[in-house]
Design a protein around this motif. Structure first.
Motif, PDB file in Angstrom:
ATOM      1  N   ALA A  23      33.189  40.476  49.049  1.00  0.00           N
ATOM      2  CA  ALA A  23      33.471  40.865  50.436  1.00  0.00           C
ATOM      3  C   ALA A  23      34.745  41.687  50.549  1.00  0.00           C
ATOM      4  CB  ALA A  23      33.569  39.622  51.303  1.00  0.00           C
ATOM      5  N   ASP A  24      35.306  42.099  49.431  1.00  0.00           N
ATOM      6  CA  ASP A  24      36.551  42.871  49.410  1.00  0.00           C
ATOM      7  C   ASP A  24      37.672  42.154  50.164  1.00  0.00           C
ATOM      8  OD1 ASP A  24      37.987  45.033  48.455  1.00  0.00           O
ATOM      9  OD2 ASP A  24      37.522  46.298  50.183  1.00  0.00           O
ATOM     10  N   GLY A  26      37.383  40.088  52.633  1.00  0.00           N
ATOM     11  CA  GLY A  26      37.045  39.732  54.015  1.00  0.00           C
ATOM     12  C   GLY A  26      36.624  38.281  54.138  1.00  0.00           C
ATOM     13  N   SER A  27      36.604  37.818  55.366  1.00  0.00           N
ATOM     14  CA  SER A  27      36.231  36.431  55.622  1.00  0.00           C
ATOM     15  C   SER A  27      34.823  36.136  55.119  1.00  0.00           C
ATOM     16  CB  SER A  27      36.294  36.115  57.109  1.00  0.00           C
ATOM     17  OG  SER A  27      35.735  34.844  57.370  1.00  0.00           O
ATOM     18  N   LEU A  30      32.037  36.202  57.948  1.00  0.00           N
ATOM     19  CA  LEU A  30      31.649  37.395  58.691  1.00  0.00           C
ATOM     20  C   LEU A  30      30.464  38.089  58.047  1.00  0.00           C
ATOM     21  CD1 LEU A  30      35.165  38.876  59.501  1.00  0.00           C
ATOM     22  CD2 LEU A  30      33.714  37.456  60.946  1.00  0.00           C
ATOM     23  N   TRP A 161      40.900  30.694  55.078  1.00  0.00           N
ATOM     24  CA  TRP A 161      41.084  32.150  54.941  1.00  0.00           C
ATOM     25  C   TRP A 161      41.959  32.577  56.107  1.00  0.00           C
ATOM     26  CZ3 TRP A 161      39.974  36.118  58.332  1.00  0.00           C
ATOM     27  CH2 TRP A 161      39.972  37.424  57.811  1.00  0.00           C
ATOM     28  N   CYS A 163      44.335  35.897  57.848  1.00  0.00           N
ATOM     29  CA  CYS A 163      44.621  37.327  57.871  1.00  0.00           C
ATOM     30  C   CYS A 163      45.420  37.640  59.121  1.00  0.00           C
ATOM     31  CB  CYS A 163      43.318  38.113  57.846  1.00  0.00           C
ATOM     32  SG  CYS A 163      43.524  39.879  57.736  1.00  0.00           S
TER      33      CYS A 163
END
Length: 164
Positions: A23-24, A26-27, A30, A161, A163
């Motif tokens: 997911a690079d 990402g959450s 999502l 997680w 951000c």
């Protein structure tokens, strides 16, 4: 700027890293296909706000080390590195993922459904929740307790997680 936080469960940190790499960063909650079972919980950082919930469940005073967490993402910095090197450094920019201790999972999993309103009322007294009502916190407590129960049954751990 608000802090985004998602809580999820996984078998171990290696699984989490694989999902985050795909997911690079990402959450994992999502996208059209959620990679992991979890709960979106904007602004509920693990140390203070989730720690206040754990304190409310255990009926003890909050302490900074009440919720144990271990960094999982980004990868641990190489030996001898003291901190972020530049503005693109993932340790500076995030996102970050922390593995929560099993005691936190088990505390949340042990909340009986009938106690959720009382726990939410105790949690609502936390200054960090800025006057949130017990009624508005009941669904969050129920979601986190449900996630923790599923994690405990599966032998999984909880992760956060985060951000900016």
């Amino acid at each position: 700027m608000g802090v985004m936080t998602d809580y999820f469960r996984a078998a171990d940190a290696a699984v989490v890293r694989r999902v985050l790499e795909a997911a690079d960063g990402g959450s994992p909650l999502l996208g059209p296909q959620r990679a992991l079972d979890g709960v979106e919980a904007k602004g509920l950082d693990p140390t203070v706000v989730l720690g206040q919930l754990v304190a409310a469940v255990r009926q003890v005073p909050w302490a900074v080390d009440l919720v144990g967490d271990t960094p999982v993402w980004p990868a641990t910095p190489p030996p001898g590195r003291d901190g972020p090197e530049d503005e693109d450094d993932p340790w500076l920019t995030g996102p970050w993922v922390f593995e929560l201790d099993a005691g936190t999972r088990d505390t949340l999993a042990a909340i009986p459904d009938e106690d959720i309103p009382a726990v939410a009322a105790r949690w609502a007294r936390a200054e960090e929740l800025h006057g949130a009502s017990a009624e508005s916190l009941c669904p969050v407590v129920g979601d986190l307790a449900g996630l923790a129960r599923r994690a405990r049954v599966a032998g999984d751990l909880l992760y956060c997680w985060t951000c900016l």
